[in-house]
Write a protein that holds these residues in place. Structure first.
Motif, PDB file in Angstrom:
ATOM      1  N   VAL A  48     -11.062 -59.880  19.238  1.00 59.16           N
ATOM      2  CA  VAL A  48     -11.394 -61.187  18.683  1.00 59.16           C
ATOM      3  C   VAL A  48     -10.391 -61.423  17.568  1.00 59.16           C
ATOM      4  O   VAL A  48     -10.321 -60.648  16.619  1.00 59.16           O
ATOM      5  N   VAL A  49      -9.601 -62.488  17.705  1.00 61.15           N
ATOM      6  CA  VAL A  49      -8.606 -62.797  16.694  1.00 61.15           C
ATOM      7  C   VAL A  49      -9.221 -63.744  15.668  1.00 61.15           C
ATOM      8  O   VAL A  49      -9.667 -64.838  16.009  1.00 61.15           O
ATOM      9  N   LEU A  50      -9.256 -63.282  14.422  1.00 62.51           N
ATOM     10  CA  LEU A  50      -9.784 -64.070  13.311  1.00 62.51           C
ATOM     11  C   LEU A  50      -8.639 -64.478  12.401  1.00 62.51           C
ATOM     12  O   LEU A  50      -7.550 -63.911  12.461  1.00 62.51           O
ATOM     13  N   GLY A  51      -8.904 -65.443  11.537  1.00 58.81           N
ATOM     14  CA  GLY A  51      -7.891 -65.899  10.587  1.00 58.81           C
ATOM     15  C   GLY A  51      -8.558 -66.540   9.404  1.00 58.81           C
ATOM     16  O   GLY A  51      -8.915 -65.873   8.445  1.00 58.81           O
ATOM     17  N   ALA A  52      -8.783 -67.855   9.483  1.00 52.56           N
ATOM     18  CA  ALA A  52      -9.465 -68.573   8.402  1.00 52.56           C
ATOM     19  C   ALA A  52     -10.854 -67.962   8.229  1.00 52.56           C
ATOM     20  O   ALA A  52     -11.563 -67.744   9.203  1.00 52.56           O
ATOM     21  N   ALA A  53     -11.198 -67.670   7.008  1.00 51.13           N
ATOM     22  CA  ALA A  53     -12.529 -67.130   6.687  1.00 51.13           C
ATOM     23  C   ALA A  53     -12.861 -65.858   7.460  1.00 51.13           C
ATOM     24  O   ALA A  53     -14.021 -65.609   7.786  1.00 51.13           O
ATOM     25  N   ALA A  54     -11.872 -65.037   7.719  1.00 55.19           N
ATOM     26  CA  ALA A  54     -12.090 -63.820   8.518  1.00 55.19           C
ATOM     27  C   ALA A  54     -13.196 -62.938   7.945  1.00 55.19           C
ATOM     28  O   ALA A  54     -14.047 -62.446   8.693  1.00 55.19           O
ATOM     29  N   GLU A  55     -13.204 -62.744   6.641  1.00 55.95           N
ATOM     30  CA  GLU A  55     -14.230 -61.877   6.046  1.00 55.95           C
ATOM     31  C   GLU A  55     -15.611 -62.505   6.149  1.00 55.95           C
ATOM     32  O   GLU A  55     -16.597 -61.802   6.353  1.00 55.95           O
ATOM     33  N   ARG A  56     -15.697 -63.831   6.035  1.00 56.32           N
ATOM     34  CA  ARG A  56     -16.984 -64.508   6.206  1.00 56.32           C
ATOM     35  C   ARG A  56     -17.470 -64.358   7.642  1.00 56.32           C
ATOM     36  O   ARG A  56     -18.659 -64.172   7.883  1.00 56.32           O
ATOM     37  N   VAL A  57     -16.565 -64.445   8.600  1.00 55.23           N
ATOM     38  CA  VAL A  57     -16.953 -64.283  10.003  1.00 55.23           C
ATOM     39  C   VAL A  57     -17.438 -62.863  10.247  1.00 55.23           C
ATOM     40  O   VAL A  57     -18.484 -62.645  10.859  1.00 55.23           O
ATOM     41  N   ARG A  58     -16.702 -61.886   9.754  1.00 58.06           N
ATOM     42  CA  ARG A  58     -17.129 -60.488   9.922  1.00 58.06           C
ATOM     43  C   ARG A  58     -18.488 -60.235   9.287  1.00 58.06           C
ATOM     44  O   ARG A  58     -19.316 -59.516   9.837  1.00 58.06           O
ATOM     45  N   ALA A  59     -18.728 -60.829   8.118  1.00 54.94           N
ATOM     46  CA  ALA A  59     -20.015 -60.653   7.438  1.00 54.94           C
ATOM     47  C   ALA A  59     -21.142 -61.344   8.209  1.00 54.94           C
ATOM     48  O   ALA A  59     -22.255 -60.812   8.301  1.00 54.94           O
ATOM     49  N   ALA A  60     -20.868 -62.501   8.769  1.00 55.48           N
ATOM     50  CA  ALA A  60     -21.891 -63.262   9.494  1.00 55.48           C
ATOM     51  C   ALA A  60     -22.164 -62.688  10.880  1.00 55.48           C
ATOM     52  O   ALA A  60     -23.242 -62.874  11.434  1.00 55.48           O
TER      53      ALA A  60
END
Length: 185
Positions: A48-60
């Protein structure tokens, strides 16, 4: 032969007003929905490629496995596709099924149909009547070529137009409409 999943979920969702990976749809985040669609479609966990708000996505979505952060996410989907394919290089995957995070109408059955044609030299797209769309399968032999041509928000489009692509009908079981604005949810 292993076929990996590749979810592109790095954008900031300017038109939507927030990163689409963090949008709730039918009780789950869109990023969780995309990963589940691949899994239920018989595709191995991938990236899963993340970028914007990556840490928020990982936390959620703490259950996400195999995330990679694209530091160049703001340049468009092409850089995320390159980052995802690079992350898959070190795996045994011989093909990758690519899903965009903002297409929750793509179903496991559509993924199954596309993945059924997986091979290292395959290029496969979902067919919706006369139109091509997602999911897209990229055989490993094409990864370098796709990465070399993936720029801006064009992703693999230019590469796919320049090569023979198998189009598998999926319009009877899927919808590849993307969620661009909250009204689309």
């Amino acid at each position: 032969m292993m076929t990996a999943g590749l979810v592109l979920a790095a954008g900031e969702g300017r038109r939507y007003g927030m990163p689409k990976a963090l949008v709730r749809h039918r009780g789950k985040l869109l990023v969780e929905h995309a990963v589940e669609t691949l899994r239920l479609g018989g595709v191995a966990d991938g990236v899963v490629v993340l970028g914007a708000a990556a840490e928020r996505v990982r936390a959620a979505a703490p259950g996400l496995a195999g995330t990679v952060v694209n530091p160049g996410w703001s340049s468009g989907m092409g850089s995320s596709l390159r980052a995802g394919l690079a992350a898959l290089e070190g795996t045994g995957a011989q093909a990758a099924v690519v899903l965009l995070v903002d297409m929750p109408g793509v179903t496991p059955e559509a993924v199954r149909r596309i993945a059924g044609h997986a091979s290292p030299d395959a290029l496969v797209m979902g067919g919706y009547g006369e139109r091509r769309g997602h999911p897209v399968l990229l055989g490993r032999e094409h990864w370098a070529g796709v990465a070399a041509t993936a720029t801006g928000d064009r992703g693999a489009r230019d590469y796919l137009r320049a090569h023979d692509v198998l189009v598998v009908p999926v319009g009877d079981v899927a919808d590849d409409t993307d969620m661009d604005v909250p009204a689309d949810a």
